[in-house]
Design an enzyme around this catalytic site. Structure first.
Site, PDB file in Angstrom:
ATOM      1  N   PRO A 384      40.449  35.812  59.857  1.00 13.82           N
ATOM      2  CA  PRO A 384      40.147  36.647  58.696  1.00 13.82           C
ATOM      3  C   PRO A 384      40.907  37.969  58.694  1.00 13.82           C
ATOM      4  CG  PRO A 384      38.278  36.539  60.205  1.00 13.82           C
ATOM      5  CD  PRO A 384      39.261  35.505  60.650  1.00 13.82           C
ATOM      6  N   ASN A 385      41.295  38.358  57.520  1.00 12.77           N
ATOM      7  CA  ASN A 385      41.941  39.646  57.213  1.00 12.77           C
ATOM      8  C   ASN A 385      43.380  39.759  57.702  1.00 12.77           C
ATOM      9  OD1 ASN A 385      39.522  40.635  56.000  1.00 12.77           O
ATOM     10  ND2 ASN A 385      38.681  40.821  58.065  1.00 12.77           N
ATOM     11  N   ARG A 392      46.761  46.608  55.929  1.00 15.42           N
ATOM     12  CA  ARG A 392      45.498  46.755  56.662  1.00 15.42           C
ATOM     13  C   ARG A 392      45.698  47.655  57.887  1.00 15.42           C
ATOM     14  NH1 ARG A 392      43.177  42.108  60.706  1.00 15.42           N
ATOM     15  NH2 ARG A 392      41.154  43.071  61.057  1.00 15.42           N
ATOM     16  N   TYR A 397      47.627  47.813  63.268  1.00 16.22           N
ATOM     17  CA  TYR A 397      48.292  46.498  63.207  1.00 16.22           C
ATOM     18  C   TYR A 397      49.771  46.554  62.812  1.00 16.22           C
ATOM     19  CZ  TYR A 397      43.478  44.903  63.491  1.00 16.22           C
ATOM     20  OH  TYR A 397      42.195  44.687  63.912  1.00 16.22           O
ATOM     21  N   ASN A 448      45.155  33.282  66.589  1.00 15.25           N
ATOM     22  CA  ASN A 448      44.649  34.646  66.488  1.00 15.25           C
ATOM     23  C   ASN A 448      43.445  34.558  65.564  1.00 15.25           C
ATOM     24  OD1 ASN A 448      43.963  37.260  66.050  1.00 15.25           O
ATOM     25  ND2 ASN A 448      46.035  37.973  65.536  1.00 15.25           N
ATOM     26  N   ALA A 451      38.466  38.501  63.905  1.00 14.53           N
ATOM     27  CA  ALA A 451      37.102  38.852  64.309  1.00 14.53           C
ATOM     28  C   ALA A 451      36.322  37.664  64.883  1.00 14.53           C
ATOM     29  CB  ALA A 451      36.363  39.439  63.105  1.00 14.53           C
ATOM     30  N   GLU A 472      46.253  32.385  73.089  1.00 14.54           N
ATOM     31  CA  GLU A 472      45.522  33.338  72.239  1.00 14.54           C
ATOM     32  C   GLU A 472      46.395  34.574  72.032  1.00 14.54           C
ATOM     33  OE1 GLU A 472      41.990  34.677  74.220  1.00 14.54           O
ATOM     34  OE2 GLU A 472      41.317  35.935  72.545  1.00 14.54           O
ATOM     35  N   HIS A 474      46.659  38.476  70.041  1.00 11.68           N
ATOM     36  CA  HIS A 474      46.126  39.571  69.210  1.00 11.68           C
ATOM     37  C   HIS A 474      47.212  40.616  69.052  1.00 11.68           C
ATOM     38  CE1 HIS A 474      42.142  37.884  69.427  1.00 11.68           C
ATOM     39  NE2 HIS A 474      42.347  37.697  70.707  1.00 11.68           N
ATOM     40  N   ARG A 481      39.745  48.787  72.506  1.00 10.63           N
ATOM     41  CA  ARG A 481      39.145  49.273  71.257  1.00 10.63           C
ATOM     42  C   ARG A 481      37.617  49.276  71.372  1.00 10.63           C
ATOM     43  NH1 ARG A 481      41.774  45.891  66.596  1.00 10.63           N
ATOM     44  NH2 ARG A 481      40.615  47.404  65.320  1.00 10.63           N
TER      45      ARG A 481
HETATM   46  C1  DQA Z   1      42.898  41.024  66.070  1.00 13.44           C
HETATM   47  C2  DQA Z   1      41.867  41.821  66.836  1.00 13.44           C
HETATM   48  C3  DQA Z   1      40.471  41.510  66.350  1.00 13.44           C
HETATM   49  O1  DQA Z   1      39.535  42.295  67.090  1.00 13.44           O
HETATM   50  C4  DQA Z   1      40.336  41.894  64.890  1.00 13.44           C
HETATM   51  O2  DQA Z   1      39.053  41.553  64.416  1.00 13.44           O
HETATM   52  C5  DQA Z   1      41.391  41.279  64.060  1.00 13.44           C
HETATM   53  C6  DQA Z   1      42.758  41.221  64.573  1.00 13.44           C
HETATM   54  C7  DQA Z   1      44.335  41.403  66.436  1.00 13.44           C
HETATM   55  O3  DQA Z   1      45.247  40.626  66.122  1.00 13.44           O
HETATM   56  O4  DQA Z   1      44.554  42.457  66.997  1.00 13.44           O
HETATM   57  O5  DQA Z   1      41.166  40.892  62.930  1.00 13.44           O
HETATM   58  O6  DQA Z   1      42.730  39.669  66.374  1.00 13.44           O
END
Ligand code: DQA
Length: 521
Positions: A384-385, A392, A397, A448, A451, A472, A474, A481
């Protein structure tokens, strides 16, 4: 660009061929629709989605179309009434209206299936054919025959429903395997044999070898092959007469596909064998002089078609069942010479049997089937997002947009010789389903989950079930964080976790998989 108009009872179908890109497809459709911007359901298969779907979607988005998509597994097995129902469910659930459009993006299976669904949803809505295979461009996507298979026969359920438009973008052919190219080439050669004249002479001189590898061959002959069909269909849309000529090579061809088990021989390979049979029948019935028939046969035989197991008896039985569906009358398409086809009802049974025996012999001793090589396959699943990247929280990011990141990943994957698919979802259930789907297709996964990393047992369980090598990633470093980002529910199922390296983390993950995934056969 080559441009044709197929005139039918139901109106004019523009058919265009060009060596361009996905943007051309979207702008051509937008031009024809004027100010109208309906929703499109893009129906495609996993192989096409892999190389081409993202580009097509961005092109249509840029033109202002609303998009839904449905990616099916590849293969003839998809042409079922159950699959059609599945697509109808999507149309109904997504509340597609009468003025929305189904866009078939794929080979013959996809255009047959999606066209059929469009023909029955709300008693018929518009559909667009965007064929991606040679066979689709010269044959399946043209002429408005749509349908699905029944256990008792191919295409037993279907309709005539002309697409609103056919857009064939030739550059996509570069991703086809030699066997797929040969399969489509059969229909072009068939067109040239029916048309005769200059078209046949040029094909004959270019030779069968050329069609195996040359993009120039496509540029010269694809649109002309299609033109033969377009002309015939515009004179006989419902196959009450002349359209039957397009079955040249298909009586024995279909029988061969059936008795060798669908998929053993590609459709076009079976049609090439079928055309050899039709030429032999023409000779045996005294229509084509023997030297001409032998020369033509030699020309096709130089293709070294793959071998398959079949017996003359099985072939004859399959032909009989074809006969039943044609209300007892088997119509053979024979040739006096290229350009002079004949529909014949009375080829003596003995001649047919002799031909079946000959076919048994040549099919059994054909060349070895060439396995279709494939690259290793990786799927990147973003949660998501992540679609909001670029806007964002850039301080966390970065400023790279999601599109730019995806493009970058495709380039890295190409350098590592991977086939890559990228998917993003904001919904937990859908994300779990994407993992389930990737399990069938991919050799490795890059996740990835955004959340969901910190919260979703469903995502963890889907990954455990997939049992695929996974990495994985990120962009940020969640462990530095907020507290609630410190735990990951998937880390222990992954080979490695890469965090805090920004977009480069995806490159590292791809490299990790490049080293660890076994080579494909
Ligand atoms: C994320 C880190 C997660 O904590 C966050 O909710 C994201 C992006 C990252 O790529 O840094 O949406 O996965």
């Amino acid at each position: 660009m080559d441009s044709f108009e197929l005139k039918t009872q139901s109106g004019i179908v523009p058919i265009r061929f060009a060596y361009m890109n996905a943007t051309w497809v979207a702008t051509e459709l937008a031009r024809v629709l004027g100010v109208r911007r309906p929703r499109l359901l893009i129906v495609t298969d996993e192989n096409v989605a892999l190389h081409q779907l993202e580009n097509l979607k961005s092109a249509f988005k840029a033109e202002g179309f609303g998009l839904e998509e449905c990616i099916l597994p590849p293969g003839e097995q998809q042409k079922t009434i159950a699959r059609a129902k599945f697509l109808l469910d999507i149309l109904a659930q997504k509340k597609f209206a009468r003025d929305d459009i189904v866009l078939a993006f794929g080979g013959g299976v996809i255009t047959d299936l999606a066209g059929f669904v469009a023909s029955v949803y709300q008693r018929g809505i518009e559909w667009i054919a965007v064929p991606t295979t040679l066979l689709g461009m010269v044959d399946a996507a043209i002429g408005g025959k749509t349908g699905v298979n029944h256990e008792l026969g191919k295409n037993l359920i279907g309709s005539f429903h002309q697409p609103k438009m056919v857009l064939a973008e030739l550059s996509v052919l570069s991703t086809l395997s030699p066997r797929e190219i040969r399969s489509g080439a059969a229909e072009i050669v068939k067109g040239a044999l029916l048309a005769g004249g200059e078209f046949w002479r040029e094909i004959e001189v270019a030779g069968v070898d050329a069609m195996e590898w040359s993009p120039r061959w496509f540029e010269r002959f694809v649109a002309r092959g299609a033109a033969v069909k377009i002309e015939i269909v515009s004179r006989d849309e419902r196959e009450s007469g002349e359209r039957m000529l397009l079955n040249l090579g298909h009586t024995f061809g279909h029988a061969l596909e059936q008795v060798t088990g669908y998929g053993t021989l590609a459709h076009g390979e079976a049609v090439f064998y079928g055309m050899r049979a039709a030429i032999r029948l023409s000779e045996k019935c005294g229509m084509m002089p023997q030297p001409k028939a032998r020369a033509l046969d030699k020309w096709i035989a130089s293709l070294e078609l793959p071998a398959a197991k079949c017996t003359a008896d099985d072939l004859l039985t399959a032909i009989q069942s074809d006969k039943k569906t044609a209300s007892g009358k088997l119509r053979w398409i024979l040739l006096r010479e290229p350009g002079k086809p004949v529909i014949s009802h009375d080829v003596p049974d003995q001649v047919v049997r002799e031909c079946a025996e000959w076919l048994e012999e040549i099919v059994q001793s054909g060349a070895e089937a060439v396995p279709i090589p494939r690259r290793r396959r990786v799927v990147i699943l973003n949660g998501p997002n992540l679609n909001l990247l670029g806007t964002r929280e850039p301080s966390v990011y970065g400023s790279m947009t999601y599109e730019e990141l995806s493009k970058q990943c495709f380039e890295w994957a190409d350098d590592l010789n991977f086939d890559l698919l990228i998917r993003q979802s904001n919904h937990e259930g859908e994300y779990a389903e994407l993992i389930q789907w990737a399990r069938r297709w991919a050799d490795g996964l890059i996740l990835n989950p955004g959340a969901f990393t910190h919260t979703s047992v469903a995502v963890r369980d889907a990954l455990a079930a997939a049992n695929l090598p996974a990495v994985e990633v990120h962009l940020s470093d969640p462990s530095s964080r907020e507290e609630f980002r410190h735990s990951s529910l998937i880390s222990d199922l992954c080979r490695r976790t890469i965090k805090g390296h920004g977009p480069d983390g995806y490159r590292e993950a791809l490299t990790e998989l490049a080293f660890s995934l076994p080579e494909t056969a």
